[in-house]
Design a protein around this motif. Sequence first.
Motif, short mmCIF file in Angstrom:
data_model
loop_
_atom_site.label_atom_id
_atom_site.label_comp_id
_atom_site.label_asym_id
_atom_site.label_seq_id
_atom_site.Cartn_x
_atom_site.Cartn_y
_atom_site.Cartn_z
N GLU A 189 2.49 21.05 8.91
CA GLU A 189 2.25 20.01 9.91
C GLU A 189 3.55 19.58 10.58
OE1 GLU A 189 -0.58 19.36 10.77
OE2 GLU A 189 -1.99 19.56 9.11
N ALA A 190 4.48 20.53 10.76
CA ALA A 190 5.79 20.17 11.32
C ALA A 190 5.68 19.55 12.71
CB ALA A 190 6.69 21.41 11.38
N ARG A 191 4.63 19.89 13.45
CA ARG A 191 4.52 19.42 14.83
C ARG A 191 4.35 17.91 14.90
NH1 ARG A 191 0.37 19.54 19.08
NH2 ARG A 191 -1.20 20.08 17.54
N ARG A 192 3.68 17.30 13.92
CA ARG A 192 3.37 15.88 14.02
C ARG A 192 3.73 15.06 12.80
NH1 ARG A 192 -2.67 15.98 16.88
NH2 ARG A 192 -1.97 16.66 18.94
N ILE A 193 4.15 15.69 11.71
CA ILE A 193 4.30 14.96 10.46
C ILE A 193 5.30 13.82 10.56
CG2 ILE A 193 6.07 16.51 9.52
CD1 ILE A 193 3.23 14.74 7.57
N ALA A 194 6.42 14.03 11.28
CA ALA A 194 7.43 12.97 11.39
C ALA A 194 6.86 11.75 12.11
CB ALA A 194 8.66 13.49 12.13
N ASP A 195 6.05 11.98 13.14
CA ASP A 195 5.45 10.85 13.88
C ASP A 195 4.46 10.10 13.00
OD1 ASP A 195 6.91 11.51 16.12
OD2 ASP A 195 5.33 12.73 17.00
N VAL A 196 3.67 10.84 12.20
CA VAL A 196 2.70 10.17 11.33
C VAL A 196 3.41 9.34 10.27
CG1 VAL A 196 0.78 10.51 9.73
CG2 VAL A 196 0.97 11.96 11.75
N ALA A 205 0.83 -1.21 0.00
CA ALA A 205 0.00 0.00 0.00
C ALA A 205 0.85 1.25 0.00
CB ALA A 205 -0.93 0.02 1.22
N THR A 206 0.39 2.26 -0.75
CA THR A 206 0.97 3.60 -0.67
C THR A 206 0.14 4.42 0.32
OG1 THR A 206 1.84 3.62 -2.93
CG2 THR A 206 1.42 5.75 -1.90
N VAL A 207 0.79 4.98 1.30
CA VAL A 207 0.13 5.85 2.27
C VAL A 207 0.34 7.30 1.82
CG1 VAL A 207 0.01 6.64 4.66
CG2 VAL A 207 0.40 4.22 4.15
N VAL A 208 -0.75 8.00 1.55
CA VAL A 208 -0.69 9.38 1.07
C VAL A 208 -1.10 10.31 2.20
CG1 VAL A 208 -1.58 11.04 -0.61
CG2 VAL A 208 -1.24 8.65 -1.27
N ILE A 209 -0.27 11.32 2.46
CA ILE A 209 -0.52 12.27 3.55
C ILE A 209 -0.51 13.69 2.97
CG2 ILE A 209 0.17 13.10 5.83
CD1 ILE A 209 1.75 10.50 6.18
N PRO A 210 -1.68 14.28 2.71
CA PRO A 210 -1.70 15.70 2.33
C PRO A 210 -1.27 16.53 3.54
CG PRO A 210 -3.80 14.60 1.87
CD PRO A 210 -3.02 13.70 2.76
N GLU A 215 1.64 2.15 -5.70
CA GLU A 215 0.92 0.92 -5.44
C GLU A 215 -0.54 1.05 -5.86
OE1 GLU A 215 2.44 -1.71 -4.58
OE2 GLU A 215 4.38 -0.89 -3.93
N GLU A 216 -1.21 -0.10 -5.98
CA GLU A 216 -2.61 -0.10 -6.40
C GLU A 216 -3.56 0.19 -5.25
OE1 GLU A 216 -6.00 -0.21 -8.55
OE2 GLU A 216 -3.94 -0.07 -9.28
N LEU A 217 -3.16 -0.14 -4.03
CA LEU A 217 -3.97 0.18 -2.85
C LEU A 217 -3.43 1.44 -2.21
CD1 LEU A 217 -4.70 -3.23 -1.11
CD2 LEU A 217 -5.88 -2.11 -3.00
N LEU A 218 -4.32 2.38 -1.92
CA LEU A 218 -3.92 3.65 -1.32
C LEU A 218 -4.62 3.84 0.02
CD1 LEU A 218 -3.17 4.15 -4.37
CD2 LEU A 218 -3.64 6.57 -3.93
N VAL A 219 -3.90 4.40 0.96
CA VAL A 219 -4.46 4.76 2.26
C VAL A 219 -4.14 6.23 2.50
CG1 VAL A 219 -4.42 4.38 4.75
CG2 VAL A 219 -4.20 2.44 3.19
N PHE A 220 -5.17 7.03 2.82
CA PHE A 220 -4.99 8.44 3.12
C PHE A 220 -4.99 8.64 4.63
CE2 PHE A 220 -6.88 8.59 -1.14
CZ PHE A 220 -6.00 9.47 -1.78
N LEU A 221 -3.99 9.36 5.13
CA LEU A 221 -3.93 9.77 6.52
C LEU A 221 -3.79 11.28 6.58
CD1 LEU A 221 -1.44 7.20 8.13
CD2 LEU A 221 -3.93 7.09 8.10
N ASP A 222 -4.23 11.89 7.67
CA ASP A 222 -4.01 13.32 7.90
C ASP A 222 -2.65 13.52 8.57
OD1 ASP A 222 -6.48 14.02 6.85
OD2 ASP A 222 -7.49 13.72 8.77
N GLY A 223 -2.07 14.68 8.36
CA GLY A 223 -0.73 14.94 8.89
C GLY A 223 -0.69 15.38 10.33
N ASP A 224 -1.84 15.53 10.98
CA ASP A 224 -1.86 16.02 12.36
C ASP A 224 -2.40 14.98 13.34
OD1 ASP A 224 -4.46 15.97 11.52
OD2 ASP A 224 -4.98 17.99 12.20
N LEU A 225 -2.35 13.70 12.96
CA LEU A 225 -2.91 12.65 13.79
C LEU A 225 -1.95 12.23 14.89
CD1 LEU A 225 -4.38 10.36 10.97
CD2 LEU A 225 -5.65 11.94 12.43
N SER A 226 -2.51 11.75 15.99
CA SER A 226 -1.73 11.14 17.06
C SER A 226 -2.64 10.18 17.80
CB SER A 226 -1.15 12.20 18.00
OG SER A 226 -2.19 12.91 18.65
N GLY A 227 -2.03 9.35 18.63
CA GLY A 227 -2.81 8.39 19.41
C GLY A 227 -3.34 7.23 18.60
#
Length: 522
Positions: A66-73, A57-62, A129-141
Amino acid sequence: MNTPTRWIVRRLRAWWLKVSASLGLRRGSATSAAEPVNRIGAADRAATLSLPMSRYATVVIPALNEARRIADVVAYALADEATSEVLVVDDSSIDDTVRLAREAGARVITSTMLGKGASMCDGVAAAGEELLVFLDGDLSGLRPGIISDLCRPLLRGDADFVKARFGRGGGRVTELTAKPMLKVFFPEVAHFAQPLGGIIAARRCLLRSLSFESGYGVDIGLLLDAQRAGARLAEVDIGSLEHDSQPLLDLTLMANEVSRVIYARARAAGRLHVEQVIAMYETQRQAQAELDYILTRRRGRQRVLLLDMDGTVTGSRFAVELARATGRETELMALLDGPSDDAGTRSERIAALFKFVHQRDFERVAHGLVLRPGAIEFVNRMRRAGFMVGLLSDSYFVAADIVRRRLFADFALAHMLQFEAEVCSGQLRLNAAFLPRNGDAGPAICKSRVLRRLREDRSEPRVVECWAVGDNVNDLGMLRGAERAFAIEPKSPLLAEVPGLTVVSSFDELLVHVPQSQQAAA
């Protein structure tokens, strides 16, 4: 486990996935009461059946600032055994988002246009990849394994489009706007707990056939378009997560945009016949061009850069290009710069010329305007230096806002054309930000009044410095009122009379004047 045993297990799992997917395909897919858009077929679904057992899977993060959390995501995504790559699509961030994402292991590209929808669409095009997963750049937990969990219904052949379900319920816009509207117009998807959530997994072949809205309505738009395309939808519980909350004013815009998207999809599906809804959306959209709203988004920035659009940021005038594209060039030339008309009357006459032109034509021409080389880089550098950047135009907001987003600027101010059922009525409402107030002297329309209103804003900290860039007589007032004034290839000798004016031939020359970066938040 030795190598032969591992090979046998992989072959058995691959055989079982193919059998499960085949059974799932024979069960059929959900259908829509309306004519579907770009229906997904069995051949498309079968495209993923030969996927390897891991790293598929390709994980896409718009991302935007988002410097505060992007590295963790990014690190979280790479830790999942399903992740083949992490693709961060950056919206011209002015903090350290790009550097931190790359250092965390992501591939980073710059979006083609400001807005989450454009970034998501760019991610689909660039994914490996053929399967894509979108995540937000400010997620935690996030609990471990969410990416694998989201992809599992796709791998089994049970679904083509998967939404994440998290927490006990949705936010205010979800509960008060989205869900009630879905129950009325699209009861097929009313059971989704988080219809506005941005955590999504889907097949790339499906995503390529869908429309990506530019604003807050992108996620609900994808869900409804996938349903109308006959895709099989699923929901996966991912537990709880932490997400940065939206300011109250942004929630209002979000509710308006979500409503507009649901109404538009309902109308396209033949479930709505109320043209007043389109007029309501147009009123909501134009509210973004009001200076009072723009002032609420200053967010403490004390320096402002104002850019003229026609001839300064773009090499040509929007009205000329629109007239050329719609066969009205001869009539327009008779109206442009008419000596007998004041600016307001001339603007109204030109607006009437475009009566019956569809809104899509305005937008298409705005997307096609050629930006001067270096303009995007200059805007980005000025925003990094702490400037709030605005685009000013004597033309129309429907076009100026598109150019603004192509520049990654903060706001646009222009006159408002009226559209009825997405067709221009020929009526023009002059932007109040350019008009006299309280007996103000001077021209009937003048960009200098924007500077004055900015300085009068009593929100702390106050605006202390304004820069302006123009090219013609209609920019004189703005240039005279700015602390730093620049003219790019000036069209009138009158601009030379502006005290302290710096004449340049390109935006590249302006880069040397950019102050030291302050890494201000946009």
